[in-house]
Design a protein around this motif. Structure first.
Motif, PDB file in Angstrom:
ATOM      1  N   VAL A 247      -1.329  53.310 -42.529  1.00  0.00           N
ATOM      2  CA  VAL A 247      -2.231  52.996 -43.878  1.00  0.00           C
ATOM      3  C   VAL A 247      -2.763  54.343 -44.396  1.00  0.00           C
ATOM      4  CG1 VAL A 247      -2.832  50.688 -42.814  1.00  0.00           C
ATOM      5  CG2 VAL A 247      -4.097  53.012 -42.139  1.00  0.00           C
ATOM      6  N   ASP A 248      -1.998  55.369 -43.734  1.00  0.00           N
ATOM      7  CA  ASP A 248      -2.362  56.619 -44.402  1.00  0.00           C
ATOM      8  C   ASP A 248      -1.628  56.757 -45.958  1.00  0.00           C
ATOM      9  OD1 ASP A 248      -1.954  60.117 -43.132  1.00  0.00           O
ATOM     10  OD2 ASP A 248      -3.212  59.130 -44.974  1.00  0.00           O
ATOM     11  N   TYR A 275     -13.305  56.767 -48.710  1.00  0.00           N
ATOM     12  CA  TYR A 275     -13.106  55.651 -47.855  1.00  0.00           C
ATOM     13  C   TYR A 275     -11.685  55.409 -47.343  1.00  0.00           C
ATOM     14  CZ  TYR A 275     -17.446  53.603 -49.477  1.00  0.00           C
ATOM     15  OH  TYR A 275     -18.987  53.423 -49.343  1.00  0.00           O
ATOM     16  N   ILE A 276     -10.773  55.779 -48.186  1.00  0.00           N
ATOM     17  CA  ILE A 276      -9.369  55.818 -47.828  1.00  0.00           C
ATOM     18  C   ILE A 276      -8.899  56.583 -46.757  1.00  0.00           C
ATOM     19  CG2 ILE A 276      -6.893  56.203 -48.587  1.00  0.00           C
ATOM     20  CD1 ILE A 276      -7.748  54.945 -51.322  1.00  0.00           C
ATOM     21  N   LEU A 279     -10.251  55.203 -43.409  1.00  0.00           N
ATOM     22  CA  LEU A 279      -9.469  54.251 -43.005  1.00  0.00           C
ATOM     23  C   LEU A 279      -8.358  55.011 -42.320  1.00  0.00           C
ATOM     24  CD1 LEU A 279      -9.789  51.484 -45.692  1.00  0.00           C
ATOM     25  CD2 LEU A 279     -10.679  51.506 -43.496  1.00  0.00           C
ATOM     26  N   SER A 280      -7.789  55.962 -42.835  1.00  0.00           N
ATOM     27  CA  SER A 280      -6.751  56.814 -42.395  1.00  0.00           C
ATOM     28  C   SER A 280      -6.852  57.234 -41.097  1.00  0.00           C
ATOM     29  CB  SER A 280      -6.095  57.900 -43.406  1.00  0.00           C
ATOM     30  OG  SER A 280      -5.133  58.530 -42.802  1.00  0.00           O
ATOM     31  N   ALA A 282      -9.116  56.324 -39.023  1.00  0.00           N
ATOM     32  CA  ALA A 282      -9.213  55.350 -38.040  1.00  0.00           C
ATOM     33  C   ALA A 282      -7.916  54.563 -37.602  1.00  0.00           C
ATOM     34  CB  ALA A 282     -10.441  54.266 -38.571  1.00  0.00           C
ATOM     35  N   ALA A 283      -7.162  54.383 -38.672  1.00  0.00           N
ATOM     36  CA  ALA A 283      -5.907  54.114 -38.208  1.00  0.00           C
ATOM     37  C   ALA A 283      -4.964  54.853 -37.158  1.00  0.00           C
ATOM     38  CB  ALA A 283      -4.933  53.581 -39.542  1.00  0.00           C
TER      39      ALA A 283
END
Length: 506
Positions: A247-248, A275-276, A279-280, A282-283
Motif C-alpha cells: 500500500v506504499d 495520511y497516505i 498508512l504506508s 503502518a503497512a
C-alpha cells in the motif's frame, strides 16, 4: 567447554543433544512446577492469601507460554545453543532476585522473569529434536518431554528436604545454582544437520504411508510439498512478501515532490499525502511483524483448526490437573492419598512418553491418529472418574488418565512439524504455545467457577471431559483433511496431472 562438533541425523552427537534437552526440560519446566512446595512459606512471608500466592507460580507459567513467539524468533535468529544458554542465565538471575525480594510485587515481577527464561528453554527443547532426528524423532521427542515429568516427580521431594534444612530464600539460591546447569547443557548443543537433509516429504524410492495406513513406494518422481498450491508448506520469501498487498503509493516520489509545509499552511492535498504516508508506515510495520512471527500461518485453515484444538483440549487438560487433588479431597480422601493419585498420574505420563515413540517411528500408527485416540480415551477416563468412589478404582483411573493425557505435549510438536514443514516449525510451535497459555489462564478458572456455582466437582469434570472430547472431534477434521491431502500427493506421484501454482501440470 562449548561443543564445536556437527551432529548427524539419528546418530552420534544427536543423542548427546537429546540428553542435554532432557536435562534442560527437567531443570526449567520441571523446577517451575515444583516450586509450589514453597507456597505456604510465601503466604507467611508476604502476608497474602492462597490465591495470591498461587499467582506467583501462575505468572511464571503464563509468561512461559505467552513469550513463546519471541522465544521462537530468538531461536531462529541466534540458534539453539545461544537460546538455551541465555535461558539458564535468565532463570538463575530471576531466582536469585526472588530470594532478595521484600514485597509481593517484587517477587511477582521476578517470577514473571523466571517464566521468560523457562519459555526460552521449553520452546527450544520442544522443537529441537525435529532438527536432529528423523527415524527416531517421535521417540526422541517423547524422551525430552519425559524430563518435565521426571522433574515433577523428583524435585518436590528434594525441595521439601531443603525447606526443612534452610529458609525459603536460601532454597531459592540453591535452586538458582541448579538451574545454571541449563547453560552448561546448552553448551553441548552442536550445530544441527542442514535442513534439506531432513525432508518430511516422500522422495524417489522411499516407502511412505498411504491414506489407509499401508506402505506405498514412490518410484516415478521426486515430490515435495513446496511444489503444490494445496499444501503450501514451504513458501519462498518473495511469495511471502506478495501475500499482503503493498500500500506504499509512490512514497519516495511523494517525499521528493511534496515537502512538509508548516502546519498552518497545510492544504487538503498535503493532509491527504500525510495520511497516505502514515498508512504506508503502518503497512510496512504490519508486514514486517507478520513476517518475523510468521502470522501468515493463520491464513492456513488446518493451522487455525490445530490452534483451536490445542486451546480447547488444554482447557480440559489443565483444568483436570489443577483441580485433580482438590476433587479427591472433596470425595473424602485424605490429602496424602489425593496427592498420591496425582503422583500415579505423573508416573503414567512418564511411561507413555518413553514408549509411544516406538509405535509412531515404526509406522504402526501415525502421530495425528494417536493424538486423536488419546483425546477420546482421556475424555472417557476423566468422565468415568466422576462415577467412582473407591480408592482402588481411583488409582487405576488416575494412572490411565496420566498415560493418555501425558502424550499431549510430546505429540503436539510432531503434528505441527508435519503440518507446516521444518522451516516454519519454530515459529508455528511458538504460536501454538500461546493457546496453552490461554488455557493455563482460563482452564483452572472455568473449572473452579463451575464448582463455586454448584459445589460439585463432578460437574466441573464434566466440562473437562467435554473439552477433551471436542478437541478429539476437531482433530478428526484434521485427519480427514490430511487424508485428502495425501490422496492428492499420491495422484501426483502416479502421474495424474494436477494444476500447480504457476498453472502448469506435472
Amino acid at each position: 567447554m562449548i561443543c564445536r562438533k556437527k551432529a548427524t541425523l539419528d546418530r552420534g552427537w544427536s543423542w548427546v543433544v537429546l540428553c542435554s534437552s532432557f536435562v534442560v526440560m527437567a531443570l526449567s519446566y520441571g523446577v517451575i512446577l515444583s516450586l509450589t512446595v514453597y507456597l505456604e512459606d510465601l503466604k507467611d512471608e508476604f502476608d497474602v492469601e492462597s490465591r495470591e500466592a498461587g499467582m506467583i507460580t501462575g505468572v511464571s507459567l503464563l509468561f512461559a507460554t505467552f513469550i513463546s513467539p519471541v522465544a521462537s524468533y530468538v531461536c531462529n535468529k541466534f540458534g539453539f545453543r545461544a537460546t538455551i544458554t541465555s535461558s539458564g542465565l535468565i532463570i538463575t538471575v530471576s531466582m536469585i532476585l526472588s530470594s532478595f525480594t521484600t514485597t509481593y510485587t517484587q517477587i511477582f515481577c521476578s517470577s514473571a522473569l523466571t517464566g521468560c527464561g523457562v519459555s526460552f528453554a521449553y520452546t527450544t527443547c520442544s522443537v529441537i529434536m525435529g532438527f536432529y532426528f528423523r527415524r527416531y524423532y517421535v521417540l526422541a521427542n517423547g524422551i525430552v518431554f519425559a524430563g518435565v515429568s521426571t522433574g515433577m516427580c523428583a524435585f518436590p521431594i528434594l525441595f521439601e528436604y531443603l525447606n526443612s534444612q534452610y529458609t525459603w530464600r536460601q532454597c531459592y539460591r540453591i535452586i538458582a545454582a541448579m538451574c545454571l546447569n541449563i547453560s552448561v547443557a546448552g553448551a553441548l548443543i552442536a550445530p544441527h544437520p542442514p535442513i534439506d537433509t531432513d525432508l518430511n516429504n516422500p522422495k524417489k524410492g522411499e516407502i511412505t504411508q498411504g491414506p489407509d495406513g499401508d506402505n506405498q513406494t514412490i518410484n516415478s518422481i521426486e515430490y515435495t510439498a513446496a511444489n503444490t498450491n494445496e499444501d503450501n508448506e514451504s513458501i519462498s520469501l518473495e511469495e511471502q512478501n506478495n501475500e499482503l498487498p503493498e500500500v506504499d503509493i509512490n512514497h519516495q516520489k511523494i517525499h521528493e515532490e511534496s515537502p512538509d509545509p508548516d502546519v498552518e499552511g497545510q492544504t487538503p492535498e498535503n493532509t491527504k499525502t500525510n495520511y497516505i504516508r502514515l498508512l504506508s508506515y503502518a503497512a510496512h510495520f504490519l508486514n514486517a511483524f507478520c513476517r518475523v512471527f510468521e502470522l501468515r500461518l493463520f491464513l492456513k485453515l488446518d493451522f487455525v483448526i490445530l490452534f483451536t484444538t490445542m486451546y480447547i483440549l488444554s482447557v480440559g487438560y489443565m483444568g483436570t490437573i489443577i483441580h485433580f487433588v482438590a476433587r479427591f479431597e472433596w470425595v473424602g480422601f485424605t490429602p496424602a492419598k489425593s496427592s498420591f493419585l496425582l503422583s500415579l498420574m505423573g508416573i503414567g505420563g512418564i511411561i507413555s512418553r518413553l514408549t509411544h515413540g516406538f509405535l509412531v517411528d515404526r509406522h504402526y500408527i501415525t502421530a495425528i491418529n494417536l493424538y486423536f485416540v488419546n483425546l477420546i480415551l482421556a475424555a472417557a477416563f476423566v468422565f468415568s472418574l466422576t462415577f467412582v468412589s473407591s480408592y482402588l478404582w481411583s488409582q487405576i483411573l488416575s494412572f490411565c488418565i496420566g498415560m493418555w493425557m501425558g502424550l499431549f505435549p510430546p505429540l503436539a510438536p510432531v503434528i505441527i512439524k508435519d503440518l507446516v514443514g521444518i522451516k516454519r516449525f519454530n515459529s508455528a510451535f511458538g504460536l501454538t504455545i500461546v493457546s496453552y497459555g490461554l488455557a493455563d489462564f482460563t482452564g483452572g478458572f472455568f473449572v473452579g467457577w463451575i464448582y463455586d456455582l454448584t459445589e460439585d466437582y463432578n460437574k466441573s469434570f464434566y466440562l473437562t471431559s467435554a473439552c477433551l472430547l471436542s478437541g478429539g472431534l476437531l482433530m478428526l477434521v484434521l485427519i480427514i483433511m490430511n487424508k485428502k491431502k495425501v490422496n492428492r500427493r499420491l495422484k501426483l506421484v502416479n502421474g495424474v496431472s494436477i494444476p500447480l501454482k504457476n498453472g502448469d501440470s506435472v
